[in-house]
Design a protein around this motif. Structure first.
Motif, PDB file in Angstrom:
ATOM      1  N   GLN A 148       0.830  -1.194   0.000  1.00  0.00           N
ATOM      2  CA  GLN A 148       0.000   0.000   0.000  1.00  0.00           C
ATOM      3  C   GLN A 148       0.870   1.251   0.000  1.00  0.00           C
ATOM      4  O   GLN A 148       1.926   1.278   0.642  1.00  0.00           O
ATOM      5  N   PRO A 149       0.468   2.306  -0.708  1.00  0.00           N
ATOM      6  CA  PRO A 149       1.283   3.531  -0.789  1.00  0.00           C
ATOM      7  C   PRO A 149       1.582   4.112   0.592  1.00  0.00           C
ATOM      8  O   PRO A 149       0.693   4.228   1.439  1.00  0.00           O
ATOM      9  N   GLY A 150       2.845   4.453   0.824  1.00  0.00           N
ATOM     10  CA  GLY A 150       3.243   5.097   2.068  1.00  0.00           C
ATOM     11  C   GLY A 150       3.391   4.178   3.257  1.00  0.00           C
ATOM     12  O   GLY A 150       3.665   4.646   4.367  1.00  0.00           O
ATOM     13  N   ARG A 151       3.255   2.880   3.071  1.00  0.00           N
ATOM     14  CA  ARG A 151       3.375   1.936   4.181  1.00  0.00           C
ATOM     15  C   ARG A 151       4.831   1.464   4.278  1.00  0.00           C
ATOM     16  O   ARG A 151       5.458   1.140   3.268  1.00  0.00           O
ATOM     17  N   VAL A 152       5.350   1.404   5.499  1.00  0.00           N
ATOM     18  CA  VAL A 152       6.699   0.903   5.755  1.00  0.00           C
ATOM     19  C   VAL A 152       6.579  -0.381   6.569  1.00  0.00           C
ATOM     20  O   VAL A 152       6.079  -0.368   7.696  1.00  0.00           O
ATOM     21  N   THR A 153       7.025  -1.492   5.991  1.00  0.00           N
ATOM     22  CA  THR A 153       6.959  -2.793   6.656  1.00  0.00           C
ATOM     23  C   THR A 153       8.373  -3.241   6.992  1.00  0.00           C
ATOM     24  O   THR A 153       9.240  -3.310   6.110  1.00  0.00           O
ATOM     25  N   ILE A 154       8.613  -3.545   8.246  1.00  0.00           N
ATOM     26  CA  ILE A 154       9.934  -3.973   8.710  1.00  0.00           C
ATOM     27  C   ILE A 154       9.861  -5.456   9.049  1.00  0.00           C
ATOM     28  O   ILE A 154       9.141  -5.859   9.969  1.00  0.00           O
ATOM     29  N   ILE A 155      10.582  -6.280   8.297  1.00  0.00           N
ATOM     30  CA  ILE A 155      10.651  -7.709   8.571  1.00  0.00           C
ATOM     31  C   ILE A 155      11.779  -7.925   9.575  1.00  0.00           C
ATOM     32  O   ILE A 155      12.962  -7.901   9.215  1.00  0.00           O
ATOM     33  N   ASP A 156      11.429  -8.098  10.829  1.00  0.00           N
ATOM     34  CA  ASP A 156      12.418  -8.189  11.902  1.00  0.00           C
ATOM     35  C   ASP A 156      12.940  -9.625  11.991  1.00  0.00           C
ATOM     36  O   ASP A 156      12.239 -10.530  12.446  1.00  0.00           O
ATOM     37  N   LEU A 157      14.185  -9.825  11.562  1.00  0.00           N
ATOM     38  CA  LEU A 157      14.814 -11.151  11.588  1.00  0.00           C
ATOM     39  C   LEU A 157      15.924 -11.225  12.632  1.00  0.00           C
ATOM     40  O   LEU A 157      16.793 -12.093  12.567  1.00  0.00           O
ATOM     41  N   SER A 158      15.889 -10.315  13.600  1.00  0.00           N
ATOM     42  CA  SER A 158      16.986 -10.231  14.563  1.00  0.00           C
ATOM     43  C   SER A 158      17.025 -11.410  15.526  1.00  0.00           C
ATOM     44  O   SER A 158      18.054 -11.671  16.148  1.00  0.00           O
ATOM     45  N   ASP A 159      15.925 -12.165  15.660  1.00  0.00           N
ATOM     46  CA  ASP A 159      15.879 -13.254  16.636  1.00  0.00           C
ATOM     47  C   ASP A 159      15.960 -14.631  15.985  1.00  0.00           C
ATOM     48  O   ASP A 159      15.706 -15.632  16.646  1.00  0.00           O
ATOM     49  N   THR A 160      16.325 -14.703  14.724  1.00  0.00           N
ATOM     50  CA  THR A 160      16.380 -16.015  14.071  1.00  0.00           C
ATOM     51  C   THR A 160      17.701 -16.723  14.313  1.00  0.00           C
ATOM     52  O   THR A 160      17.753 -17.945  14.433  1.00  0.00           O
ATOM     53  N   ASP A 161      18.799 -15.962  14.346  1.00  0.00           N
ATOM     54  CA  ASP A 161      20.135 -16.532  14.573  1.00  0.00           C
ATOM     55  C   ASP A 161      20.471 -17.607  13.544  1.00  0.00           C
ATOM     56  O   ASP A 161      21.186 -18.566  13.852  1.00  0.00           O
ATOM     57  N   SER A 162      19.957 -17.478  12.342  1.00  0.00           N
ATOM     58  CA  SER A 162      20.204 -18.483  11.318  1.00  0.00           C
ATOM     59  C   SER A 162      20.154 -17.844   9.941  1.00  0.00           C
ATOM     60  O   SER A 162      19.071 -17.434   9.495  1.00  0.00           O
ATOM     61  N   PRO A 163      21.282 -17.754   9.245  1.00  0.00           N
ATOM     62  CA  PRO A 163      21.258 -17.242   7.866  1.00  0.00           C
ATOM     63  C   PRO A 163      20.370 -18.080   6.961  1.00  0.00           C
ATOM     64  O   PRO A 163      19.751 -17.542   6.037  1.00  0.00           O
ATOM     65  N   GLN A 164      20.272 -19.399   7.220  1.00  0.00           N
ATOM     66  CA  GLN A 164      19.416 -20.239   6.391  1.00  0.00           C
ATOM     67  C   GLN A 164      17.959 -19.834   6.524  1.00  0.00           C
ATOM     68  O   GLN A 164      17.242 -19.728   5.534  1.00  0.00           O
ATOM     69  N   VAL A 165      17.508 -19.627   7.772  1.00  0.00           N
ATOM     70  CA  VAL A 165      16.122 -19.211   7.988  1.00  0.00           C
ATOM     71  C   VAL A 165      15.883 -17.830   7.358  1.00  0.00           C
ATOM     72  O   VAL A 165      14.852 -17.592   6.712  1.00  0.00           O
ATOM     73  N   ASN A 166      16.820 -16.919   7.545  1.00  0.00           N
ATOM     74  CA  ASN A 166      16.686 -15.595   6.945  1.00  0.00           C
ATOM     75  C   ASN A 166      16.532 -15.695   5.432  1.00  0.00           C
ATOM     76  O   ASN A 166      15.700 -15.004   4.829  1.00  0.00           O
ATOM     77  N   GLU A 193      18.969  -5.732   3.855  1.00  0.00           N
ATOM     78  CA  GLU A 193      20.170  -5.526   4.678  1.00  0.00           C
ATOM     79  C   GLU A 193      21.026  -6.802   4.667  1.00  0.00           C
ATOM     80  O   GLU A 193      20.518  -7.905   4.510  1.00  0.00           O
ATOM     81  N   GLU A 194      22.338  -6.614   4.864  1.00  0.00           N
ATOM     82  CA  GLU A 194      23.283  -7.731   4.860  1.00  0.00           C
ATOM     83  C   GLU A 194      23.091  -8.570   3.588  1.00  0.00           C
ATOM     84  O   GLU A 194      22.976  -9.800   3.626  1.00  0.00           O
ATOM     85  N   ALA A 195      23.072  -7.901   2.457  1.00  0.00           N
ATOM     86  CA  ALA A 195      22.786  -8.578   1.192  1.00  0.00           C
ATOM     87  C   ALA A 195      23.818  -9.650   0.867  1.00  0.00           C
ATOM     88  O   ALA A 195      23.513 -10.612   0.152  1.00  0.00           O
ATOM     89  N   HIS A 196      25.028  -9.513   1.406  1.00  0.00           N
ATOM     90  CA  HIS A 196      26.064 -10.519   1.133  1.00  0.00           C
ATOM     91  C   HIS A 196      25.708 -11.867   1.770  1.00  0.00           C
ATOM     92  O   HIS A 196      26.197 -12.906   1.320  1.00  0.00           O
ATOM     93  N   GLU A 197      24.875 -11.851   2.824  1.00  0.00           N
ATOM     94  CA  GLU A 197      24.457 -13.113   3.432  1.00  0.00           C
ATOM     95  C   GLU A 197      23.475 -13.859   2.534  1.00  0.00           C
ATOM     96  O   GLU A 197      23.393 -15.084   2.566  1.00  0.00           O
ATOM     97  N   PHE A 198      22.729 -13.101   1.748  1.00  0.00           N
ATOM     98  CA  PHE A 198      21.685 -13.691   0.912  1.00  0.00           C
ATOM     99  C   PHE A 198      22.205 -14.044  -0.478  1.00  0.00           C
ATOM    100  O   PHE A 198      21.860 -15.091  -1.035  1.00  0.00           O
TER     101      PHE A 198
END
Length: 637
Positions: free
Chosen positions: A463-481, A518-523
């Motif tokens: 939706q226009p003007g909406r900011v969605t933050i996908i919080d992956l700080s508690d996964t502790d797993s690059p695979q899950v991210n 963020e951290e695009a090198h991990e992906f």
């Protein structure tokens, strides 16, 4: 020597005022100055008249700050040297735009006009002497009244020739002694195409010239951004400033936040240094409105007090089996068994009429591309049951006692075992158990098909003007991210396709969406590029198609050396913060065009907040002081 002959000057200097005999010598009268012959003066007058009369500085030189110098053996194409009077040096700072006007044709010129940019200097040089000449060094160190006068010198890169107000590629060079004029700030901004609705910051070298980017141009955000730089260079500030500006202009923004750094963006900044910087810039601290946090079910968010926090789960069927295999980093033997089990599961779902269950679904199945997505209604539980039965079969265990997780499969055990026996399974139970173990770990996470949390709502996220933050700080797993990023990227791509088609039907402007990774090198690292070719191809296809559908990607990383060339090839716009590694800079030079050597030389020494900005809407890259972030960042002390 004859006594009557006068002493030479050297003799007098050697013998002193009294001469060799001690007797004073008579003074020698200087030779009289001869007048210029009248015939020579007449010839000179004729030559001056033939050349058009005495040279006078015409109105075309009025307001000039300097003139072009003659070329030397070290001169390079598309660059000229400009000399400036000492009092004009301050008018020509680095990155200035200048206009070079050759003399009119009736005065020995060619009448051409060029536009250039100062790429080196300004330097101050002594008049008529080398700056390292002994007399200059001595008088500089010891001081005194014999310091020579000086002038300025700048190196100008020719941007093009101005023909009827249009900039075209230059075919010639400015002639020597051509006047040079500095463009004012308004004309500079116009010529550099810095007019837009997104303000990044101020151009370094100008009193106050905002660098703006247009959100309405397909040359910028839909053509993807790279924000690169070492830790502490100011990338997070750039991202938050960019997100704040995009939100104000009605663009939907989705951030994959691996550290939880942006989860407090709804609040104004409280950092003292940031507050001082905002005050100097004339800006006020403000939180970003309309922000929403999504986090995986069973995981925590770094900012639980946020007013809008929603858990979500993934749908296993949305992930391509090839992408899952790559993300789980399965070996060749494990991948063979994973794909064999996947194929058996597909056949079982067809036999049990779980999918396809209707004639319409049978038609949909004909168009299914499992390089893009998984088999419909194949859940992680169902695939795990198949893998476990296969492993027990190969291990010659009692498969009738194998506990199954899904009721449909438990009720149809005989049919499934029949399919397994017909499949000619590869042996080695250990490899089967490894695959079972990988899937068991995913099951324990409970992030797939969890009834307690829905899948992400992609229509809301765009939706226009909406900011969605996908919080992956508690996964502790690059695979899950990577699993999360892969699925949500695909979902956003499909949703943006629908949005774009709807805008074409209704004639409304298309909805703009920007995704920040963020951290695009991990992906998408070079190492993972080889391991995950299918996943990379998915991202590449989305990047190419997204350009036409106003879906832009922003890759953020402090390790650009880990990004493969294919990823750099997807990026057309760059914001480069400090990068000290010469090898990385050399590699970026091969991928990013248009940045002159003087700017590359500055890159290792940029202070936090400074960045080289190269965008498709700009006439040339610029060194920019990025605006301070008005919102709160969690990782800022």
């Amino acid at each position: 020597m004859d006594e009557a002959s006068p002493l030479s000057e050297n003799d007098a200097r050697r013998d002193g005022p009294a001469g060799a005999t001690g007797q004073p010598r008579p003074a020698v009268a200087p030779a009289p100055v001869q007048s210029v012959p009248a015939e020579a003066l007449a010839n000179l007058e004729e030559e001056i008249a033939a050349a058009g009369g005495e040279w006078q500085e015409g109105p075309e030189f009025e307001g000039a700050v300097g003139r072009t110098l003659y070329d030397t053996p070290s001169s390079k194409d598309n660059t000229v040297t400009v000399l400036l009077p000492a009092d004009k040096i301050v008018q020509v700072p680095s990155q200035s735009l200048v206009r070079i006007k050759s003399r009119p044709k009736d005065k020995g010129g060619d009448g051409r006009q060029y536009l250039g940019a100062v790429v080196e200097g300004p330097f101050a040089e002594p008049d008529g002497l080398r700056a390292d000449a002994p007399i200059v060094v001595t008088t500089t160190v010891r001081g005194g009244m014999f310091l020579p006068k000086y002038h300025g010198r700048v190196q100008v890169s020719i941007l093009g020739e101005e023909v009827d107000g249009i900039l075209v590629p230059p075919r010639f060079r400015p002639l020597p002694n051509s006047p040079v004029f500095v463009l004012n700030q308004e004309e500079t901004a116009e010529k550099l195409h810095l007019l837009g609705d997104i303000t990044l910051g101020l151009a370094v070298g100008y009193d106050e010239m905002p660098v703006r980017l247009p959100t309405q141009s397909k040359l910028v955000f839909p053509r993807h951004f790279g924000i690169l730089g070492t830790t502490g260079g100011g990338k997070s500030t750039t991202v938050s400033t960019l997100v704040s500006q995009l939100q104000q202009n009605g663009t939907a923004v989705i951030i994959f936040d691996t550290e939880g750094e942006y989860t407090s963006m709804h609040q104004p900044t409280e950092d003292p240094a940031m507050l001082r910087a905002l005050q100097r810039r004339g800006l006020t601290p403000r939180g970003i409105p309309n922000t929403h946090i999504l986090h995986l079910v069973g995981r925590e968010t770094s900012t639980p007090q946020h007013p809008d926090v929603t858990p979500f789960s993934l749908r296993f069927e949305d992930l391509s089996p090839y992408a899952i295999s790559a993300i789980l980093d399965l070996t060749e033997a494990q991948d063979e068994r994973f794909m064999k089990a996947y194929d058996i599961a597909r056949q079982v779902l067809m036999n049990l009429k779980i999918y396809p269950a209707t004639d319409q679904e049978k038609e949909e199945l004909l168009e299914l591309d499992e390089m893009e997505r998984g088999y419909p209604r194949l859940t992680l539980d169902r695939l795990y049951d198949i893998v476990r039965l296969c492993a027990d079969t190969v291990a010659q265990e009692n498969v009738m006692e194998t506990r199954l997780r899904t009721r449909e499969f438990a009720q149809n055990r005989d049919l499934i075992l029949q399919r397994i026996r017909q499949a000619q399974l590869p042996g080695y139970p250990t490899s089967w158990r490894k695959v079972q173990g990988h899937l068991a770990r995913l099951l324990r996470l409970r992030i797939f098909d969890n009834p307690q949390a829905p899948a992400p709502n992609y229509a809301q996220m765009t939706q226009p003007g909406r900011v969605t933050i996908i919080d992956l700080s508690d996964t502790d797993s690059p695979q899950v991210n990577n699993l999360v990023i892969a699925q949500i990227l695909r979902g956003l791509h499909l949703q943006q396709d629908k949005n774009y088609q709807a805008s074409e039907r209704t004639g409304q402007p298309p909805q703009r969406t920007v995704i920040v990774i963020e951290e695009a090198h991990e992906f998408l690292s070079a190492h993972r590029r080889q391991q995950m070719p299918v996943l990379f191809e998915q991202v590449a296809r989305m990047a190419r198609r997204g350009r036409k559908r106003w879906l832009g990607l922003v890759f953020v990383t402090q390790l650009p050396q880990h990004l493969p060339d294919e990823v750099l090839g997807l990026i057309n716009n760059y914001i480069l913060h400090k990068i000290a590694d010469e090898n990385v800079i050399s590699r970026l030079k091969r991928s990013i065009g248009g940045i002159d050597e003087a700017l590359w030389a500055r890159l290792p020494n940029l202070v936090p907040g400074q960045a080289i900005v190269s965008a498709g809407s700009m006439a040339r890259p610029l060194l920019v002081a990025i605006d301070p972030a008005p919102c709160k960042l969690r990782m800022v002390a």
